[in-house]
Write an enzyme that holds these catalytic residues in place. Structure first.
Site, PDB file in Angstrom:
ATOM      1  CG  ASP A 150      -0.359 -20.762   3.261  1.00  0.00           C
ATOM      2  OD1 ASP A 150       0.194 -20.482   4.340  1.00  0.00           O
ATOM      3  OD2 ASP A 150       0.201 -21.454   2.381  1.00  0.00           O
TER       4      ASP A 150
ATOM      5  CG  ASP B  47      -7.387  -5.498   2.510  1.00  0.00           C
ATOM      6  OD1 ASP B  47      -8.527  -5.449   3.002  1.00  0.00           O
ATOM      7  OD2 ASP B  47      -7.099  -4.990   1.409  1.00  0.00           O
TER       8      ASP B  47
ATOM      9  CG  ASP C 185     -13.041  -8.175   3.577  1.00  0.00           C
ATOM     10  OD1 ASP C 185     -12.866  -7.287   4.432  1.00  0.00           O
ATOM     11  OD2 ASP C 185     -13.526  -7.950   2.446  1.00  0.00           O
TER      12      ASP C 185
ATOM     13  CE1 TYR D  90      -4.099  -2.103   0.624  1.00  0.00           C
ATOM     14  CE2 TYR D  90      -2.346  -3.546   1.369  1.00  0.00           C
ATOM     15  CZ  TYR D  90      -3.645  -3.358   0.964  1.00  0.00           C
ATOM     16  OH  TYR D  90      -4.489  -4.435   0.880  1.00  0.00           O
TER      17      TYR D  90
ATOM     18  CE  LYS E 277       3.033 -18.768   1.272  1.00  0.00           C
ATOM     19  NZ  LYS E 277       2.670 -20.118   1.680  1.00  0.00           N
TER      20      LYS E 277
END
Ligand code: ATP
Length: 357
Positions: free
Chosen positions: A222, A246, A250, A138, A189
């Site tokens: 993951d 982000d 959700d 971002y 990750k």
């Protein structure tokens, strides 16, 4: 008791933003009246209309004004089909987040009522995600080469700084300590993203040593997504980078009733904070009186919590639980009520709860 005056800048924004913020303001007004909080609200018309009519996103001097004269920002949503690249949203919301260095994006994932749960395993879901809010993809560093041709190359750089990683991890542990949470879980990750991943790993190990009473846990992001579905009860505090946060939040919203239920705070500890529902402008339901105001109401509660007004967030949560059990909810939760009807119910019950009735 006379409270010190606290000023709140209110940015309703676009789409359903003004609809849910109108209800949130009624709640704040009612609480202000009953608890004599001395809150002062100042409306800001930043959003798509101002952008399209006058070419203004974040007005000149707005950041200095916000940090000098306000205690909090109560924010609706930005997004308008007439501005497909969200240029105004980037300037306003990302401008405030970056400009005021609001590096913590805190998003609680709490299942307030079992009926909203979609998982068969019926586990308790009550954790909070601390998403780094100023770095990663971002920062908009990158570019195109041979744009528009079949040989096009597009590059977006993912930026992670020592300072940025350390302060969000430290905030996660501080929050865990203050709120008697047992565990902080890092989601990264680092098995595939070597440089940034390694930085997160090293700093997490280092900072966690300063908090021996809190368990430091780690999952690849993951696996973390899968575990949020299979064993959500294992999480207390999650700390992660901007992009992963982000996506995970959700997913978290989906576990607790959807976007209409999820609140968030953008914070620089000790300074101003920006409080917004996780959802966007939802143009598909804008103007239809169907927007669920609960995320905006819980967000108002988080804001008062941040402004050191104790007990209000809990009262709002109790009122929301009552709304759900009485089916006083909008269509996204299977009800027939309008935005304003849900708002009136939650406001009335919140005040009752605060007055001990
Ligand atoms: P934006 O571009 O502003 O992010 P969007 O429509 O792409 O808007 P969201 O606004 O986050 O994304 O919403 C996704 C979908 O979720 C919406 O289309 C809407 O149907 C639903 N939704 C979001 N917020 C609410 C809400 N408060 N009440 C009811 N439904 C909602």
């Amino acid at each position: 008791m006379l409270h010190r005056r606290r000023r709140i800048a209110v940015v309703p924004g676009d789409g359903i933003g003004p609809e849910v913020i109108a209800v949130g303001l009624q709640l704040l007004e009612a609480i202000n009246h009953h608890l004599q909080l001395n809150l002062e609200v100042v409306m800001k018309d930043w959003g798509a209309t101002l952008w399209l009519q006058e070419g203004i996103g974040l007005p000149a001097g707005a950041l200095d004004d916000l940090s000098a004269n306000y205690d909090a920002i109560y924010f609706g949503a930005l997004g308008d089909p007439r501005i497909p690249d969200m240029a105004h949203g980037k300037e306003i919301l990302l401008g405030i987040r970056q400009g005021l260095d609001l590096f913590v994006n805190m998003r609680p994932v709490k299942l307030l009522d079992e009926s909203l749960g979609i998982l068969k395993n019926k586990q308790k879901i009550d954790f909070v995600v601390m998403r780094e809010n100023t770095e990663d993809l971002y920062t908009f560093i990158g570019g195109n080469f041979k744009k528009g041709t079949m040989d096009e190359v597009a590059i977006d750089q993912s930026v992670h700084t020592r300072k940025g990683v350390e302060r969000i991890i430290r905030y996660a542990f501080e929050y865990a300590q203050e709120n008697k949470c047992q565990k902080v879980t890092l989601g990264d990750k680092s098995n595939a993203i070597s440089f940034g991943g390694s930085l997160w790993q090293r700093v997490f190990k280092e900072v966690s040593r300063e908090y021996p009473s809190i368990k430091a846990d780690h999952l690849f992001v993951d696996v973390m997504a899968m575990e949020m579905v299979c064993h959500p009860g294992r999480f207390d505090v999650i700390v992660t980078s901007n992009l992963f946060g982000d996506i995970l939040t959700d997913l978290g919203a989906g576990l607790v009733g959807g976007l209409g239920m999820s609140a968030s705070a953008n914070i620089y500890p000790g300074k101003i904070g920006l409080f917004e529902p996780v959802h966007g402008s939802a143009p598909d339901i804008a103007g239809k009186k169907q927007a669920n105001p609960i995320a905006a109401l819980l967000t108002a509660g988080m804001m008062l919590d941040f402004l050191s007004v104790p007990g209000v967030l809990l009262a709002i949560e109790q009122a929301v639980i009552l709304a759900i059990t009485n089916q006083e909810v909008t269509p996204d939760l299977g009800g027939l009520q309008t935005t304003s009807e849900v708002g009136q119910f939650v406001i009335r019950e919140t005040i009752r709860c605060l007055l001990g009735e």
